[in-house]
Design an enzyme around this catalytic site. Structure first.
Site, mmCIF file in Angstrom:
data_model
loop_
_atom_site.group_PDB
_atom_site.id
_atom_site.type_symbol
_atom_site.label_atom_id
_atom_site.label_comp_id
_atom_site.label_asym_id
_atom_site.label_seq_id
_atom_site.Cartn_x
_atom_site.Cartn_y
_atom_site.Cartn_z
ATOM 1 N N ALA A 32 0.998 -1.255 -0.016
ATOM 2 C CA ALA A 32 -0.065 0.028 0.069
ATOM 3 C C ALA A 32 0.819 1.145 -0.050
ATOM 4 O O ALA A 32 0.734 2.136 0.778
ATOM 5 C CB ALA A 32 -1.015 -0.071 1.076
ATOM 6 N N HIS A 34 2.937 4.561 -0.665
ATOM 7 C CA HIS A 34 2.836 6.022 -0.851
ATOM 8 C C HIS A 34 3.792 6.857 -0.958
ATOM 9 O O HIS A 34 4.967 6.252 -0.782
ATOM 10 C CB HIS A 34 1.658 6.555 0.383
ATOM 11 C CG HIS A 34 2.202 6.328 1.709
ATOM 12 N ND1 HIS A 34 3.473 6.992 2.208
ATOM 13 C CD2 HIS A 34 1.828 5.464 2.700
ATOM 14 C CE1 HIS A 34 3.637 6.482 3.277
ATOM 15 N NE2 HIS A 34 2.593 5.485 3.657
ATOM 16 N N GLY A 36 5.620 8.454 0.905
ATOM 17 C CA GLY A 36 6.407 8.144 2.171
ATOM 18 C C GLY A 36 7.428 6.948 1.824
ATOM 19 O O GLY A 36 8.625 7.055 2.184
ATOM 20 N N HIS A 37 6.841 5.968 1.282
ATOM 21 C CA HIS A 37 7.606 4.879 0.727
ATOM 22 C C HIS A 37 8.584 5.103 -0.254
ATOM 23 O O HIS A 37 9.540 4.750 -0.457
ATOM 24 C CB HIS A 37 6.798 3.827 0.326
ATOM 25 C CG HIS A 37 5.988 3.235 1.568
ATOM 26 N ND1 HIS A 37 4.731 3.259 1.661
ATOM 27 C CD2 HIS A 37 6.289 2.409 2.678
ATOM 28 C CE1 HIS A 37 4.181 2.682 2.866
ATOM 29 N NE2 HIS A 37 5.250 2.143 3.294
ATOM 30 N N LYS A 157 8.302 7.834 10.958
ATOM 31 C CA LYS A 157 6.990 7.934 11.204
ATOM 32 C C LYS A 157 6.744 6.617 12.108
ATOM 33 O O LYS A 157 5.837 7.080 13.114
ATOM 34 C CB LYS A 157 6.088 7.820 10.126
ATOM 35 C CG LYS A 157 4.574 7.292 10.079
ATOM 36 C CD LYS A 157 3.866 7.949 10.613
ATOM 37 C CE LYS A 157 2.312 7.461 10.522
ATOM 38 N NZ LYS A 157 2.631 6.185 10.812
ATOM 39 N N ASP A 158 6.991 5.478 12.190
ATOM 40 C CA ASP A 158 7.161 4.416 13.112
ATOM 41 C C ASP A 158 8.424 4.395 13.930
ATOM 42 O O ASP A 158 9.220 3.702 13.758
ATOM 43 C CB ASP A 158 7.050 3.182 12.352
ATOM 44 C CG ASP A 158 5.783 3.035 11.468
ATOM 45 O OD1 ASP A 158 4.645 3.373 12.102
ATOM 46 O OD2 ASP A 158 5.953 2.840 10.182
ATOM 47 N N VAL A 184 7.377 11.941 5.823
ATOM 48 C CA VAL A 184 6.831 12.803 4.681
ATOM 49 C C VAL A 184 5.277 12.906 5.145
ATOM 50 O O VAL A 184 4.587 12.175 5.713
ATOM 51 C CB VAL A 184 6.694 11.876 3.451
ATOM 52 C CG1 VAL A 184 6.234 12.716 2.404
ATOM 53 C CG2 VAL A 184 8.215 11.430 3.049
ATOM 54 N N SER A 193 0.512 7.779 5.764
ATOM 55 C CA SER A 193 0.283 6.333 6.328
ATOM 56 C C SER A 193 -0.430 5.327 5.214
ATOM 57 O O SER A 193 -1.515 5.850 4.899
ATOM 58 C CB SER A 193 -0.117 6.377 7.820
ATOM 59 O OG SER A 193 -0.961 5.082 8.256
ATOM 60 N N SER A 194 -0.169 4.068 5.180
ATOM 61 C CA SER A 194 -1.132 3.279 4.357
ATOM 62 C C SER A 194 -2.528 3.269 5.077
ATOM 63 O O SER A 194 -3.500 2.971 4.132
ATOM 64 C CB SER A 194 -0.382 1.949 4.366
ATOM 65 O OG SER A 194 0.866 2.060 3.812
HETATM 66 O O1 PAF Z 1 6.823 -0.535 8.938
HETATM 67 C C1 PAF Z 1 6.357 -1.453 8.278
HETATM 68 O O2 PAF Z 1 5.734 -1.273 7.193
HETATM 69 C C2 PAF Z 1 6.398 -2.910 8.905
HETATM 70 O O3 PAF Z 1 6.332 -2.862 10.379
HETATM 71 C C3 PAF Z 1 7.812 -3.668 8.439
HETATM 72 C C4 PAF Z 1 8.950 -2.783 9.117
HETATM 73 C C5 PAF Z 1 7.673 -3.984 7.017
HETATM 74 C C6 PAF Z 1 7.788 -4.785 9.151
HETATM 75 O O4 PAF Z 1 6.649 -5.852 8.553
#
Ligand code: PAF
Length: 285
Positions: A32, A34, A36-37, A157-158, A184, A193-194
């Protein structure tokens, strides 16, 4: 830019990466994707250079979801993910099934060896989502083992996840360097966020209180910890439909909040049925 190679088995992945001595970066994701990725993939490309290899993993990891969480409805958009990752500079997308990662059970078995996140895995997100970080660290360790990267990119973000993965790499002497990448945001402050795609228009408006609360804490940070957090709580209270799980301040490594110097403010809340998290670096004068 050529389209990324998409593989779904470990054997295919091994074949694609076989014999390569080029610098390699991995961007672990749950799909998913976005912008940010895309920033993570671009940072990966920058890190390994034009001749390096950038691998993105797309895997909705069942072991980091608790009972009653959104594993089943988590968005799965692989064809779009491949396009976005490719446009950002990704060479290989590894999108395995759960059975490919965990064997026939597709998740931990009662006798599986897993990674213990230690006490930092029990606070903040870990307190609300028991077992979450055991699932995250275990799958990240597996994905790093399978992809063999020099560097791995994770978003701020995480933030708790980033701190724990960085600790895991250091404490277990893993050969991969963990690189943080800035969050982002939309122009109005919403962290990408997804899970944002779950939000209705009204919920999206409500969700803006998270980033506004963080900015309120930052603005009041010179007035003492309690006053600063109270300023954040006042902003969150403007939207009574937003159910706050926590708003807290720590040091950058998630230890006790410092009296002066760099600190982190973290917030988590449920907006409708969607759980959102956000955080911000602040400097305590
Ligand atoms: O941040 C995420 O998308 C997930 O927690 C990760 C690091 C890919 C692990 O499944």
């Amino acid at each position: 830019m050529t389209d990324p190679v998409v593989v779904s088995t470990v054997a295919e992945l091994d074949q694609v990466l076989a014999g390569s001595t080029r610098p390699r970066a991995v961007v672990p994701t749950m799909g998913a994707l976005h912008p940010g990725h895309a920033a993570l993939v671009r940072a990966a490309r920058e890190s390994v250079g034009p001749d390096g290899t950038v691998v993105a993993t797309v895997f909705v990891n069942p072991t980091q979801f608790g009972a009653g969480e959104d594993l089943d409805r988590y968005p799965r958009t692989l064809p779009d993910d491949v396009v976005l990752a490719g446009a950002a500079g990704c060479d290989v997308v590894f999108a395995p099934a759960a059975t490919e990662v965990y064997g026939p059970a597709g998740r931990f078995r009662h006798d599986s060896v897993t990674i213990d996140p230690g006490p930092l895995g029990d606070v903040l997100e870990g307190a609300v989502r028991p077992g979450h970080f055991r699932g995250v660290l275990t799958v990240v360790a597996k994905l790093l083992a399978l992809t063999g990267p020099d560097v791995a990119m994770f978003g701020e973000k995480d933030y708790q996840q980033l701190v724990l993965i960085t600790r895991m790499a250091a404490d277990l002497s893993l050969p991969t360097r963990i690189v943080p990448v800035a969050t982002v945001r939309e122009a109005d402050g919403l962290a990408l966020s997804s899970r944002n795609r779950y939000l209705s228009a009204a919920e999206r408006e409500d969700a803006l209180v998270l980033s506004r609360a963080l900015r309120a804490v930052e603005a009041a940070v010179g007035e003492g910890a309690e006053r600063a957090l109270a300023a954040g709580r006042e902003v969150l209270a403007e939207r009574p439909s937003v159910a706050v799980d926590y708003l807290g301040r720590t040091d950058p490594a998630l230890g006790p909040a410092p009296e002066h110097g760099p600190a982190r403010v973290l917030v988590a809340a449920r907006v409708g049925t969607t759980r959102l998290i956000d955080n911000k670096a602040v400097l305590v004068p």
